[in-house]
Enzyme design. Structure first.
Site, PDB file in Angstrom:
ATOM      1  N   SER A  75      68.956  35.370  91.370  1.00  0.00           N
ATOM      2  CA  SER A  75      69.554  36.685  91.059  1.00  0.00           C
ATOM      3  C   SER A  75      71.016  36.674  91.478  1.00  0.00           C
ATOM      4  O   SER A  75      71.347  36.104  92.522  1.00  0.00           O
ATOM      5  CB  SER A  75      68.866  37.814  91.844  1.00  0.00           C
ATOM      6  OG  SER A  75      69.524  39.051  91.568  1.00  0.00           O
ATOM      7  N   LYS A 105      50.468  32.407  89.937  1.00  0.00           N
ATOM      8  CA  LYS A 105      49.057  32.709  89.610  1.00  0.00           C
ATOM      9  C   LYS A 105      48.412  31.510  88.919  1.00  0.00           C
ATOM     10  O   LYS A 105      47.305  31.085  89.282  1.00  0.00           O
ATOM     11  CB  LYS A 105      49.025  33.937  88.698  1.00  0.00           C
ATOM     12  CG  LYS A 105      47.658  34.341  88.241  1.00  0.00           C
ATOM     13  CD  LYS A 105      47.748  35.666  87.465  1.00  0.00           C
ATOM     14  CE  LYS A 105      46.588  35.789  86.499  1.00  0.00           C
ATOM     15  NZ  LYS A 105      46.984  35.760  85.100  1.00  0.00           N
ATOM     16  N   TYR A 145      70.899  46.280  90.926  1.00  0.00           N
ATOM     17  CA  TYR A 145      70.359  45.307  91.892  1.00  0.00           C
ATOM     18  C   TYR A 145      69.237  45.948  92.702  1.00  0.00           C
ATOM     19  O   TYR A 145      68.145  45.396  92.828  1.00  0.00           O
ATOM     20  CB  TYR A 145      71.481  44.838  92.811  1.00  0.00           C
ATOM     21  CG  TYR A 145      71.097  43.763  93.795  1.00  0.00           C
ATOM     22  CD1 TYR A 145      70.701  42.506  93.360  1.00  0.00           C
ATOM     23  CD2 TYR A 145      71.166  43.986  95.171  1.00  0.00           C
ATOM     24  CE1 TYR A 145      70.369  41.497  94.262  1.00  0.00           C
ATOM     25  CE2 TYR A 145      70.843  42.994  96.077  1.00  0.00           C
ATOM     26  CZ  TYR A 145      70.448  41.751  95.628  1.00  0.00           C
ATOM     27  OH  TYR A 145      70.133  40.747  96.529  1.00  0.00           O
TER      28      TYR A 145
END
Ligand code: UDP
Length: 311
Positions: A75, A105, A145
């Protein structure tokens, strides 16, 4: 262990790559270099345990074979960066987190989310404990953000509760040290480069707003301990030594031995007035607290900036 680090070419990401490679783990780093940098991972490219995949993690992540842990650090993370890339910031926090959780997962891997003190917004409780829900302006400039990370936390908890994924959430407070991008616009890279170049040191507002700065090695240790723990609720990681922005600007000028003067500029919108982590949970659950004091950390950081800032 085989570890995937998204945003592994970023500031904290590249320190994590280094840490896990030194531990003898196998590291796959994903980055699209929007704000991450090739230089940060160059030292690892010849290591046979290191693999780099250039990709945007909002797209399907395909990693063959087993994966033990995923650290989701991709990010833009400085206010300047996320103002420049607002849509990418929202997408990586939402779609990127979804993809990284999907990988966790599918592989039965442990997942650690890099969240942030920004989930507390401009806080009305001080210092900030994890139980505080925050004071965020969703439509302000920092909302891209803050809300992306709040969504990312909600998504992480949903995968934990609904799919039983083994998750961790680190709320990372201001962190500094070598490998920060000189032009990321944050307080310390600005102050160091301005002081080294003898330019005015830009303090936003009157500089009375506070931050608490954690040295990168302490942060990496905290993150590694959190990954090893069993704690799925959010944990604050940061240094408790609170200081005003004006005072740290003066400390940098003094350390560098610069003639620079302070230059006061307008305070950005929604800039938090105070920030200090309550780290009682990290202390209790992880047996962790920062060890490197600000003076020592700033000295090491100066040594780095000296090598990368052109005089
Ligand atoms: N700041 C400043 N001068 C600069 C850059 C930042 O005074 O050149 C201030 C900023 O307004 C904020 C604090 O320093 O109050 C920390 O800013 P930073 O961008 O490092 O991260 P933040 O903690 O706001 O996410």
């Amino acid at each position: 262990m085989k570890i995937v680090i998204t945003g592994g070419a970023g500031f904290i990401g590249s320190h994590l790559c280094e840490y896990f490679l030194e531990q003898g783990q196998i590291v796959t780093c994903l980055d699209n270099f929007i704000t991450g940098r090739e230089e940060n991972i160059k030292p690892f490219l010849k290591n046979k345990n290191f693999k780099f995949i250039r990709q945007n993690v909002t797209e399907f992540i395909d990693i063959p074979g087993k994966v033990d842990a995923i650290l989701h650090f991709a990010s833009p993370a400085s206010p300047k960066d996320y103002l420049e890339y607002p849509i990418q910031t929202l997408k990586v926090g939402s779609l990127g987190t979804h993809k990284a959780l999907g990988l966790a997962k599918a592989k039965g891997a442990r997942f650690l989310l890099a969240s942030t003190s920004e989930v507390y917004g401009d806080p009305q409780i001080h210092p900030q404990p994890e139980s505080y829900w925050g004071h965020v302006n969703p439509v302000g400039p920092r909302g891209v953000y803050d809300e992306a990370k709040r969504f990312a936390e909600a998504m992480t908890m949903a995968y934990h509760r609904y799919h039983g994924v083994d998750t961790r959430i680190a709320r990372i407070f201001n962190t500094y040290g070598p490998q920060m991008r000189v032009s990321d616009g944050r307080a310390l890279p600005n102050f160091f480069s301005q002081a080294i170049q003898g330019k005015p040191v830009t303090v936003f507002g009157d500089g009375s707003q506070t931050r608490s700065f954690c040295y990168i090695d302490d942060m990496v240790e905290g993150l590694a301990k959190l990954l090893d723990s069993k704690e799925s609720d959010p944990v604050n990681l940061g240094n408790r030594e609170e200081i005003t922005v004006k005072a740290i600007a003066e400390e940098v000028i003094e350390l560098v031995g610069s003639q620079s003067e302070l230059k006061f500029l307008p305070l950005p919108q929604n800039d938090p007035k105070v920030r200090e982590p309550d780290i009682s949970r990290a202390k209790k659950l992880l047996g962790w607290q920062p060890k490197i004091d600000r003076h020592a950390g700033l000295k090491k950081t100066w040594a780095y900036f000296k090598t990368v800032v052109e005089k």
